[in-house]
Design a protein around this motif. Structure first.
Motif, PDB file in Angstrom:
ATOM      1  N   ALA A  56       0.837  -1.205   0.000  1.00  0.00           N
ATOM      2  CA  ALA A  56       0.000   0.000   0.000  1.00  0.00           C
ATOM      3  C   ALA A  56       0.872   1.256   0.000  1.00  0.00           C
ATOM      4  N   LEU A  57       1.934   1.258   0.817  1.00  0.00           N
ATOM      5  CA  LEU A  57       2.840   2.402   0.859  1.00  0.00           C
ATOM      6  C   LEU A  57       3.559   2.585  -0.466  1.00  0.00           C
ATOM      7  N   ALA A  58       3.819   1.464  -1.150  1.00  0.00           N
ATOM      8  CA  ALA A  58       4.502   1.519  -2.445  1.00  0.00           C
ATOM      9  C   ALA A  58       3.569   1.897  -3.587  1.00  0.00           C
ATOM     10  N   GLY A  59       2.263   2.004  -3.298  1.00  0.00           N
ATOM     11  CA  GLY A  59       1.296   2.323  -4.342  1.00  0.00           C
ATOM     12  C   GLY A  59       0.952   1.144  -5.216  1.00  0.00           C
ATOM     13  N   ARG A  60       1.240  -0.067  -4.749  1.00  0.00           N
ATOM     14  CA  ARG A  60       1.007  -1.271  -5.544  1.00  0.00           C
ATOM     15  C   ARG A  60      -0.235  -2.030  -5.118  1.00  0.00           C
ATOM     16  N   ASP A  61      -0.902  -1.560  -4.079  1.00  0.00           N
ATOM     17  CA  ASP A  61      -2.096  -2.234  -3.593  1.00  0.00           C
ATOM     18  C   ASP A  61      -3.081  -1.158  -3.147  1.00  0.00           C
ATOM     19  N   PRO A  62      -4.337  -1.184  -3.606  1.00  0.00           N
ATOM     20  CA  PRO A  62      -5.300  -0.162  -3.193  1.00  0.00           C
ATOM     21  C   PRO A  62      -5.707  -0.341  -1.736  1.00  0.00           C
ATOM     22  N   ASP A  69       0.029  10.025   3.392  1.00  0.00           N
ATOM     23  CA  ASP A  69       0.712  11.236   2.956  1.00  0.00           C
ATOM     24  C   ASP A  69       2.189  10.898   2.801  1.00  0.00           C
ATOM     25  N   GLY A  70       2.591  10.665   1.569  1.00  0.00           N
ATOM     26  CA  GLY A  70       3.967  10.286   1.292  1.00  0.00           C
ATOM     27  C   GLY A  70       4.221  10.320  -0.195  1.00  0.00           C
ATOM     28  N   PRO A  71       5.411   9.948  -0.622  1.00  0.00           N
ATOM     29  CA  PRO A  71       5.726   9.980  -2.052  1.00  0.00           C
ATOM     30  C   PRO A  71       4.888   8.976  -2.830  1.00  0.00           C
ATOM     31  N   ARG A  72       4.520   9.339  -4.067  1.00  0.00           N
ATOM     32  CA  ARG A  72       3.713   8.442  -4.899  1.00  0.00           C
ATOM     33  C   ARG A  72       4.487   7.191  -5.291  1.00  0.00           C
ATOM     34  N   GLN A  73       5.777   7.348  -5.517  1.00  0.00           N
ATOM     35  CA  GLN A  73       6.606   6.216  -5.943  1.00  0.00           C
ATOM     36  C   GLN A  73       7.846   6.107  -5.064  1.00  0.00           C
ATOM     37  N   PRO A  74       7.687   5.572  -3.851  1.00  0.00           N
ATOM     38  CA  PRO A  74       8.859   5.370  -3.006  1.00  0.00           C
ATOM     39  C   PRO A  74       9.751   4.290  -3.595  1.00  0.00           C
ATOM     40  N   ALA A  75      10.999   4.281  -3.174  1.00  0.00           N
ATOM     41  CA  ALA A  75      11.926   3.246  -3.624  1.00  0.00           C
ATOM     42  C   ALA A  75      11.649   1.951  -2.861  1.00  0.00           C
ATOM     43  N   VAL A  76      11.732   0.823  -3.558  1.00  0.00           N
ATOM     44  CA  VAL A  76      11.458  -0.477  -2.945  1.00  0.00           C
ATOM     45  C   VAL A  76      12.574  -1.451  -3.300  1.00  0.00           C
ATOM     46  N   VAL A  77      13.053  -2.202  -2.304  1.00  0.00           N
ATOM     47  CA  VAL A  77      13.995  -3.298  -2.535  1.00  0.00           C
ATOM     48  C   VAL A  77      13.352  -4.561  -1.989  1.00  0.00           C
ATOM     49  N   PHE A  78      13.227  -5.565  -2.849  1.00  0.00           N
ATOM     50  CA  PHE A  78      12.558  -6.810  -2.496  1.00  0.00           C
ATOM     51  C   PHE A  78      13.583  -7.885  -2.103  1.00  0.00           C
ATOM     52  N   GLN A  79      13.060  -9.023  -1.659  1.00  0.00           N
ATOM     53  CA  GLN A  79      13.938 -10.165  -1.356  1.00  0.00           C
ATOM     54  C   GLN A  79      14.652 -10.634  -2.608  1.00  0.00           C
ATOM     55  N   GLU A  80      13.946 -10.616  -3.752  1.00  0.00           N
ATOM     56  CA  GLU A  80      14.575 -10.926  -5.036  1.00  0.00           C
ATOM     57  C   GLU A  80      15.059  -9.603  -5.626  1.00  0.00           C
ATOM     58  N   HIS A  81      16.238  -9.611  -6.230  1.00  0.00           N
ATOM     59  CA  HIS A  81      16.810  -8.347  -6.704  1.00  0.00           C
ATOM     60  C   HIS A  81      16.043  -7.730  -7.877  1.00  0.00           C
TER      61      HIS A  81
END
Length: 239
Positions: A56-62, A69-81
């Motif tokens: 939700a914070l990443a904007g990938r889930d409604p 209140d945060g950036p529309r596209q935060p940076a994300v690092v997953f378990q898989e690169h």
């Protein structure tokens, strides 16, 4: 770990967040604040809503209700690169950036994560730890306000994980994003964060400040006491 930053430098603020899948409520009236430069770790049993919150914070889930209140596209690092195998490293890091400036920015970012001179190399030639370094470079190259880490060290061996912990702390202190780390590792949460949150039944059940000594000395009494408290809250007996 650096001193806790001022709350005035907000990275993200969440109020009354709710997310349900049919009749099952996964996130229920959740509140969360993370400041710029603050490192927050999130623990909880599987299925408690950690990944849903991160998405939700990443904007990938409604979400069904509440406010983020945060950036529309935060940076994300997953378990898989999630590197693109058909692109070299600098193109992976600069994905979405202007090509002229992107290459220089990517080279600088790769230098920061200890991969200087590998700009033209390919993902297939990297170890797991090196691939995660590239993923971190890609996340930080845009100087994000918010960095979301979804168990990025879980698949690494113990020695590589320790090195990655040190690298992440250094990069966060330098770039000062707000950070939310989702992890199942209590010791990792204590070593990296300013605050550890425990999530239960779709909400933040408790918040614990991490004493600075606990970040650097896992055998310190402060670290041992916090570890025991967190394990008890997670329903696990301390060893």
């Amino acid at each position: 770990m650096s001193a806790l930053p001022s709350r005035a430098e907000s990275a993200v603020s969440v109020r009354g967040l709710r997310r349900a899948y049919g009749e099952r409520v996964v996130i229920d009236r959740l509140d969360l604040d993370i400041a710029r430069g603050e490192f927050v770790a999130l623990l909880g049993e599987s299925g408690c809503g950690k990944t849903t919150l991160l998405r939700a914070l990443a904007g990938r889930d409604p979400v069904d209700a509440g406010r983020i209140d945060g950036p529309r596209q935060p940076a994300v690092v997953f378990q898989e690169h999630r590197l693109l195998p058909w692109d070299n490293l600098w193109r992976n890091v600069s994905l979405g950036l202007d090509e002229r400036s992107g290459r220089a920015l990517a080279q600088a970012a790769l230098r920061e994560v200890g991969l200087a001179g590998r700009e033209e190399d390919w993902p297939r030639n990297l170890s797991g730890g090196q691939a995660q370094r590239v993923a971190l470079a890609r996340a930080l190259v845009r100087e994000p306000r918010l960095l979301l880490l979804d168990e990025p060290f879980a698949a690494l061996d113990a020695l590589t994980r320790i090195r990655m912990h040190a690298l992440v702390q250094e990069l966060v202190q330098r770039h000062r994003p707000g950070v939310l780390l989702v992890t199942h590792d209590v010791d990792e949460a204590i070593a990296l964060s300013h605050h550890v949150l425990v999530m239960r039944d779709g909400a933040i059940a408790s918040s614990h400040a991490v004493p600075p000594l606990a970040n650097t000395h896992s055998a310190a009494p402060e670290a041992a006491a916090l570890r025991e408290t967190l394990l008890a809250e997670l329903g696990v007996a301390a060893r």
